[in-house]
Design a protein around this motif. Structure first.
Motif, PDB file in Angstrom:
ATOM      1  N   GLU A   1     -25.946 -38.624  61.001  1.00 48.93           N
ATOM      2  CA  GLU A   1     -26.277 -37.808  62.159  1.00 48.93           C
ATOM      3  C   GLU A   1     -24.976 -37.523  62.898  1.00 48.93           C
ATOM      4  O   GLU A   1     -23.931 -38.094  62.581  1.00 48.93           O
ATOM      5  CB  GLU A   1     -27.278 -38.534  63.066  1.00 48.93           C
ATOM      6  CG  GLU A   1     -26.777 -39.878  63.551  1.00 48.93           C
ATOM      7  CD  GLU A   1     -27.887 -40.760  64.116  1.00 48.93           C
ATOM      8  OE1 GLU A   1     -29.021 -40.291  64.257  1.00 48.93           O
ATOM      9  OE2 GLU A   1     -27.609 -41.932  64.400  1.00 48.93           O
ATOM     10  N   LYS A   2     -25.028 -36.627  63.857  1.00 51.42           N
ATOM     11  CA  LYS A   2     -23.845 -36.315  64.645  1.00 51.42           C
ATOM     12  C   LYS A   2     -23.277 -37.599  65.241  1.00 51.42           C
ATOM     13  O   LYS A   2     -24.001 -38.419  65.784  1.00 51.42           O
ATOM     14  CB  LYS A   2     -24.190 -35.326  65.762  1.00 51.42           C
ATOM     15  CG  LYS A   2     -22.992 -34.937  66.601  1.00 51.42           C
ATOM     16  CD  LYS A   2     -23.364 -33.935  67.667  1.00 51.42           C
ATOM     17  CE  LYS A   2     -22.137 -33.598  68.492  1.00 51.42           C
ATOM     18  NZ  LYS A   2     -22.421 -32.612  69.523  1.00 51.42           N
TER      19      LYS A   2
ATOM     20  N   LYS B   1     -19.415 -34.409  62.683  1.00 52.82           N
ATOM     21  CA  LYS B   1     -19.064 -33.467  63.754  1.00 52.82           C
ATOM     22  C   LYS B   1     -20.314 -32.808  64.334  1.00 52.82           C
ATOM     23  O   LYS B   1     -20.325 -32.400  65.482  1.00 52.82           O
ATOM     24  CB  LYS B   1     -18.111 -32.390  63.234  1.00 52.82           C
ATOM     25  CG  LYS B   1     -16.737 -32.907  62.853  1.00 52.82           C
ATOM     26  CD  LYS B   1     -15.969 -33.450  64.027  1.00 52.82           C
ATOM     27  CE  LYS B   1     -15.486 -32.343  64.927  1.00 52.82           C
ATOM     28  NZ  LYS B   1     -14.737 -32.815  66.088  1.00 52.82           N
ATOM     29  N   SER B   2     -21.344 -32.657  63.503  1.00 54.76           N
ATOM     30  CA  SER B   2     -22.625 -32.109  63.944  1.00 54.76           C
ATOM     31  C   SER B   2     -23.709 -32.732  63.060  1.00 54.76           C
ATOM     32  O   SER B   2     -23.404 -33.571  62.216  1.00 54.76           O
ATOM     33  CB  SER B   2     -22.634 -30.574  63.829  1.00 54.76           C
ATOM     34  OG  SER B   2     -22.721 -30.181  62.477  1.00 54.76           O
ATOM     35  N   ASP B   3     -24.938 -32.290  63.234  1.00 52.83           N
ATOM     36  CA  ASP B   3     -26.011 -32.833  62.405  1.00 52.83           C
ATOM     37  C   ASP B   3     -25.933 -32.369  60.953  1.00 52.83           C
ATOM     38  O   ASP B   3     -26.636 -32.896  60.098  1.00 52.83           O
ATOM     39  CB  ASP B   3     -27.381 -32.467  62.987  1.00 52.83           C
ATOM     40  CG  ASP B   3     -27.713 -33.305  64.217  1.00 52.83           C
ATOM     41  OD1 ASP B   3     -27.140 -34.408  64.368  1.00 52.83           O
ATOM     42  OD2 ASP B   3     -28.546 -32.852  65.022  1.00 52.83           O
TER      43      ASP B   3
ATOM     44  N   SER C   1     -19.737 -32.875  58.365  1.00 53.33           N
ATOM     45  CA  SER C   1     -18.857 -34.028  58.559  1.00 53.33           C
ATOM     46  C   SER C   1     -17.467 -33.671  58.063  1.00 53.33           C
ATOM     47  O   SER C   1     -17.293 -32.853  57.154  1.00 53.33           O
ATOM     48  CB  SER C   1     -19.388 -35.261  57.817  1.00 53.33           C
ATOM     49  OG  SER C   1     -19.343 -35.074  56.422  1.00 53.33           O
TER      50      SER C   1
END
Length: 162
Positions: free
Chosen positions: A9-10, A42-44, A47
């Protein structure tokens, strides 16, 4: 039943440590290497990280150990995590798994040691671009297993969630 947080996950940080193989498998020899990477969410779905590996392959023909090729790599990594697609479109639970695809541009150093004739001995450093399809499965709260199929190298091992 123990509940785990999402394996990806983020904000998550995952370290992969394992064995690798690749860079050609012909010539009657078997090469194994070591691989390590760290990825930051870095976000959902995205990476970023770095990876490093060391790999050696012995090429032997007609029972003669002709030469050894060794690779050292240092790469950046960017991966797109497919969990939302897998969960929403295929109906597969992703709370303990992570499926991803990515690119890994970087540098590699190659050295060749020709023990038979010395004709092919030498070394070189250059730019490389790799690609990978991988998956992780969470076994315990911060420990799991991973498998990455890639070009030019694949790896298998443990993943640690920091």
């Amino acid at each position: 039943s123990t509940t785990f947080a999402q394996i990806y996950e983020k904000g998550s940080k995952n370290v992969n440590l394992g064995l690798s193989g690749g860079y050609g498998s012909g010539g009657g020899g078997l090469g194994l290497g070591v691989f390590g990477s760290i990825d930051y969410g870095k976000s959902d779905v995205l990476s970023l990280g770095i990876s490093a590996s060391a790999y050696t392959h012995n090429y032997d023909y007609a029972f003669v150990d002709n030469y050894r090729v060794s690779y050292l790599t240092l790469n950046a990594r960017a991966a797109y995590h497919l969990n939302k697609i897998v969960r929403d479109n295929l109906g597969i639970k992703t709370d303990k798994s992570d499926v991803y695809i990515g690119l890994s541009p970087g540098f590699r150093h190659v050295s060749i040691n020709d023990t038979y004739s010395k004709y092919y001995s030498g070394s070189d450093t250059g730019i490389t671009l790799g690609a990978f399809l991988g998956g992780r499965y969470q076994l315990q709260k911060n420990l799991g297993a991973y498998l990455e199929f890639g070009a030019p190298m694949s790896s298998i091992g443990l993943t640690i969630k920091l």
